[in-house]
Design an enzyme around this catalytic site. Structure first.
Site, PDB file in Angstrom:
ATOM      1  CB  SER A  95      -8.460   1.204   5.600  1.00  0.00           C
ATOM      2  OG  SER A  95      -9.141   2.422   5.730  1.00  0.00           O
ATOM      3  CB  SER A 102      -7.827   4.059   2.741  1.00  0.00           C
ATOM      4  OG  SER A 102      -7.028   3.435   3.734  1.00  0.00           O
ATOM      5  CE  LYS A 159      -3.705   2.255   2.644  1.00  0.00           C
ATOM      6  NZ  LYS A 159      -4.595   2.173   3.832  1.00  0.00           N
TER       7      LYS A 159
END
Length: 521
Positions: free
Chosen positions: A200, A176, A101
């Site tokens: 997330s 996210s 990420k």
């Protein structure tokens, strides 16, 4: 020899402004004396601090700078950056491809965290989890797109554009960790690293039909990852199978020396999580959390499918399945909001780091973010601007009272779950109360946009409480409705990831063995 000054001496005008802003009553006649004293401190102490070498996290494996993929080479718009960093020649992850990420530092590669505030920044360190993945033989093939400052439940706020759901490109992947979930679900990587402050990891895992684990708070070190809110920050694995999720957790879990104070100093991990994946759970008690169903934002088919999945897990495995109640679960999302609004606002205006913790601070990232605040603050999405306005209001008008109360309530919420988990091994509920939703309209009014985003925010109702309490929580695909995945969340006792993973593994085995059974009528 000329020395570059570390900090310029504040002018009398600036000192006067600071005094006024902070409410200090400093007579004009005294300002110059304060200026001279401050000048001496800056010249002596801060100049020396500026000149001392900056400690860095190690970078152990060679790599090239990589590249920004073309649209044709970017399925679901889920890649932020492509690279090819091969780790050790052997290890638990040898042969596995991994996406990281893009809130996580990889030396030599850009880090934007979905935001123009970090445009042009190149990391010069590897996060601890990155080093551990490479030490285990993993091959990192890119950085996954994420939402702007990792601060959104949707998948449309990144400056690189919306991340599309692999099952329906008109729907969101949720966030996210949107890119991480889409790349795993689409088969473009074996596993990915995600971050989770309110759901997330688990929300995009549910929306994209994969496995995503938010570990116990502190189990996995956050060193070298851009924080959002110190008490809510979690990092964890995402994969298509429970086994690969457990395998990645084995690699990244464990104490990081004294670099991350989120971790208990006596943390000792002797689990080999994959070796505990027997699928034998007949001796366990599974509690279906009543408050996780029938929410005002719930879709009936989601509730029905998850409840049938839980009942089927019990009947097929021999585990006892019963309804349980934690009335305070209804307050969890509000408690997280009370922490998040002020905590995130502080973190943003302290350059994404915060203070008063003996953690590792990435100074170059700190500096880059500070510059971005001055040049790109107004490029932040509407969602973040709204919470900055709210957070500043609460901090200036109420001086952190609601933040403090929320943290105290969080401990009460933790005790409420712990009480039920004395009698039950895990809790089961929908990960999110609805299937993946469509994207907001293009260029809506701010009012329409915020209404849509607020509606999306309701999906955190079941995930958010466990960021507050720190319990391990995993999302696994419970089936499909209208062609879209539905996630079931499994929550366990703190540092009992082995049981959470084994319950998920049992369900996965049952699903694979009986994939002709339809769990929704």
């Amino acid at each position: 020899m000329f020395k570059e000054p570390a900090i310029r001496v504040p002018s009398l005008v600036r000192l006067r402004e600071i005094a006024q802003d902070t409410g200090l009553d400093v007579p004009e006649s005294d300002l110059r004396s304060y200026q001279e004293a401050i000048s001496t401190i800056l010249a002596d102490t801060y100049q020396r601090l500026y000149e001392l070498p900056d400690p860095k996290l190690p970078v152990k494996y060679p790599r090239t700078p990589g590249y920004r993929p073309s649209p044709e080479d970017n399925p679901y718009n889920a890649w932020f950056w492509r690279c090819n960093i091969q780790g050790a020649s052997r290890g638990k992850l040898h042969g596995k491809t991994v996406a990281i990420k893009d809130n996580t530092c990889i030396a030599g590669l850009p880090l934007m965290n979905g935001s123009r505030l970090l445009e042009g920044f190149i990391s010069d360190t590897d996060a601890t989890v990155v080093t551990r993945i490479l030490d285990a033989g993993g091959r990192i093939i890119g950085k996954a797109a994420c939402e702007n400052l990792s601060y959104d439940a949707g998948s449309f706020t990144s400056v690189t554009g919306p991340v599309l759901n692999p099952y329906n490109c008109k729907r969101m992947a949720y966030g996210s960790s949107s890119g991480s979930a889409a790349l795993v679900a689409g088969g473009h990587v074996d596993m990915a690293l995600g971050g989770d402050q309110g759901g997330s990891i688990r929300m995009p895992a549910a929306a994209c039909g994969i496995v995503g684990l938010k570990p116990t708070y502190g189990l996995v070190p956050y060193t070298g990852i851009m924080q959002m809110e110190f008490t809510l920050d979690h990092v964890g694995p995402m994969a298509r199978t429970v086994y690969d999720t457990a395998l990645m957790l084995e690699v990244i879990a464990g104490l990081d020396g004294d670099l991350d104070p989120r971790q208990p100093r006596d943390l000792y991990i002797d689990e080999t999580y994959t070796s505990k994946l027997s699928g034998e759970i007949s001796h366990l008690k599974l509690g279906i959390l009543k408050e996780g169903f029938g929410l005002f934002s719930s879709e009936p088919d989601v509730d029905k499918l998850v409840r049938k999945a839980a009942d089927h897990l019990g009947s097929a495995s021999g585990a006892l399945v019963e309804d349980v109640s934690v009335a305070m679960h209804y307050e969890g999302a509000s408690i997280l909001q009370g922490i998040c609004a002020e905590g995130v606002t502080r973190a943003i205006f302290e350059a994404g780091f915060g203070t008063s913790s003996k953690m590792y601070y990435d100074r170059t990232l700190h500096e880059a973010f500070s510059r971005g605040l001055k040049t790109h603050l107004n490029d932040l999405p509407i969602t973040i601007k709204k919470d900055i306005l709210l957070g500043r209001f609460l901090l200036t008008e109420y001086n952190g009272i609601f933040y403090s109360k929320s943290q105290n309530l969080g401990r009460e919420l933790c005790r409420a779950y712990d009480k039920v988990l004395e009698d039950y091994d895990v809790l089961l509920m929908p990960t999110i109360p609805k299937k993946a939703q469509s994207f907001p309209p293009v260029k809506p009014s701010i009012a329409d946009y915020l209404r849509k985003v607020s509606y999306i925010g309701f999906i955190t109702f079941n995930t958010a409480p466990f960021n507050v309490t720190g319990h391990p929580a995993l999302s696994i695909n419970a089936g499909f409705s209208d062609g879209l995945p539905v996630g079931m969340m499994i929550v366990g006792r703190k540092f009992d990831e082995a049981t959470v993973l084994n319950v998920a593994y049992a369900y996965e085995k049952i699903r694979h063995a009986e994939d002709n059974i339809c769990l929704i009528e």
